[in-house]
Design an enzyme around this catalytic site. Structure first.
Site, mmCIF file in Angstrom:
data_model
loop_
_atom_site.group_PDB
_atom_site.id
_atom_site.type_symbol
_atom_site.label_atom_id
_atom_site.label_comp_id
_atom_site.label_asym_id
_atom_site.label_seq_id
_atom_site.Cartn_x
_atom_site.Cartn_y
_atom_site.Cartn_z
ATOM 1 C CG ASP A 64 -2.472 1.389 0.884
ATOM 2 O OD1 ASP A 64 -3.399 0.336 0.673
ATOM 3 O OD2 ASP A 64 -2.140 1.922 1.378
ATOM 4 C CE1 TYR A 66 -12.213 3.981 -9.790
ATOM 5 C CE2 TYR A 66 -14.433 3.735 -11.250
ATOM 6 C CZ TYR A 66 -13.003 3.385 -9.819
ATOM 7 O OH TYR A 66 -13.077 1.993 -9.145
ATOM 8 C CE LYS A 112 -10.883 0.401 -11.189
ATOM 9 N NZ LYS A 112 -9.609 -0.505 -10.345
#
Ligand SMILES: NC(=O)c1ccc[n+]([C@@H]2O[C@H](COP(=O)([O-])OP(=O)(O)OC[C@H]3O[C@@H](n4cnc5c(N)ncnc54)[C@H](O)[C@@H]3O)[C@@H](O)[C@H]2O)c1
Length: 256
Positions: free
Chosen positions: A40, A160, A164
């Site tokens: 992360d 976005y 995707k």
């Protein structure tokens, strides 16, 4: 023949594992016996996930800090994972961001660039370095997190949606390229899932959780573990002939 999840002796790398779907995925890989590299950009969140995994017996879990959009960091990450565990078998390239951007005509360029860098370039960079490490380990499996909006558009999140859709194309490409090298590459397309990402956007007024639930045939949104279980299954022996699949995990939204 057993198709149960048995990942003892195997190593899984999960990005965006400090929260939400990634945290659930890291915990699910560990529950199946894998040593998990918890990756992360946020060290506090990543270490929290490691603590949760260790509390349930996953002593081999370790946190690896990385911004998935930075090639040097990703190269260093995969090297560090291979040095630590001696192999890499599975990767869940899941880190993603979804800030409010406005529509196609007013999305700021800086936000566009960052979303594409994390959500799309980040998945490519992950695969770029994971694939050679998996080949060295004799094969492996990769799952990339796309989205329902990787298959069908939704207004007011152009970067976005584009990122995707890009993950879908990238997943199919790698699936073709490395099928004979013993590496399967698939993508999951979650529907709305109750994670910090969705809670933050709901608080900001981008949508309501009730509204998201009402769009789903099952009239609810997902728990992160319902997405993670599919990612982990895609890496298992039970999915040995699943390659290049783009799998909605959305309670039926895309069926309509
Ligand atoms: N939650 C949903 O409804 C939903 C639906 C479809 C797809 N997705 C996708 O699933 C993935 C996980 O989403 P989530 O809802 O769990 O998100 P989240 O925001 O709850 O968690 C994402 C994690 O990724 C980390 N991260 C962000 N940028 C990073 C970077 N550059 N490098 C490394 N780590 C980074 C964050 O620190 C955080 O821990 C994302 O790719 C998201 O687009 C989510």
């Amino acid at each position: 023949m057993s198709t149960a999840l048995q990942f003892n002796g195997r190593v899984a790398l999960v990005t965006g594992a400090g929260a939400g779907i990634g945290r659930a995925s890291a915990r699910a890989f560990a529950a199946a016996g894998a040593a998990v590299a918890v990756v992360d950009i946020d060290a506090g969140l990543g270490e929290e996930t490691v603590t949760l995994i260790r509390q349930t017996g996953g002593t081999a879990a370790r946190f690896f800090p990385c911004d998935v959009s930075d090639e040097q960091q990703v190269a260093g990450l995969v090297r560090a994972v291979a040095d630590t565990y001696g192999r890499l078998d599975f990767a869940h390239n899941n880190a993603g961001i979804s800030p409010v951007t406005g529509n196609t005509a007013n999305c700021p360029k800086a936000l566009w660039d960052r979303i594409i860098a994390v959500n799309l370039t980040g998945v490519w960079l992950g695969m770029k370095y994971e694939i050679p490490a998996m080949i060295a380990a004799g094969g492996g499996a990769i799952v990339n997190t796309s989205s329902g909006v990787g298959l069908k558009a939704f207004p007011n999140q152009p970067a976005y949606v584009a990122s995707k859709h890009g993950v879908v194309g990238l997943t199919k490409t790698a699936a073709l390229e490395f099928a004979t090298a013993g590496i399967r590459v698939n993508a999951i397309c979650p529907g709305a899932t109750l994670t910090p990402m969705v809670e933050t956007k709901a608080r900001a007024g981008a949508y309501t959780i009730e509204g998201m639930a009402s769009m789903c045939p099952m009239k609810r949104i997902a728990d992160p573990d319902e997405i993670a279980q599919v990612a982990v299954w895609l890496c298992s022996a039970g999915a040995s002939f699943v390659n290049g699949a783009i799998l909605p995990v959305d309670g039926g939204i895309l069926a309509g």
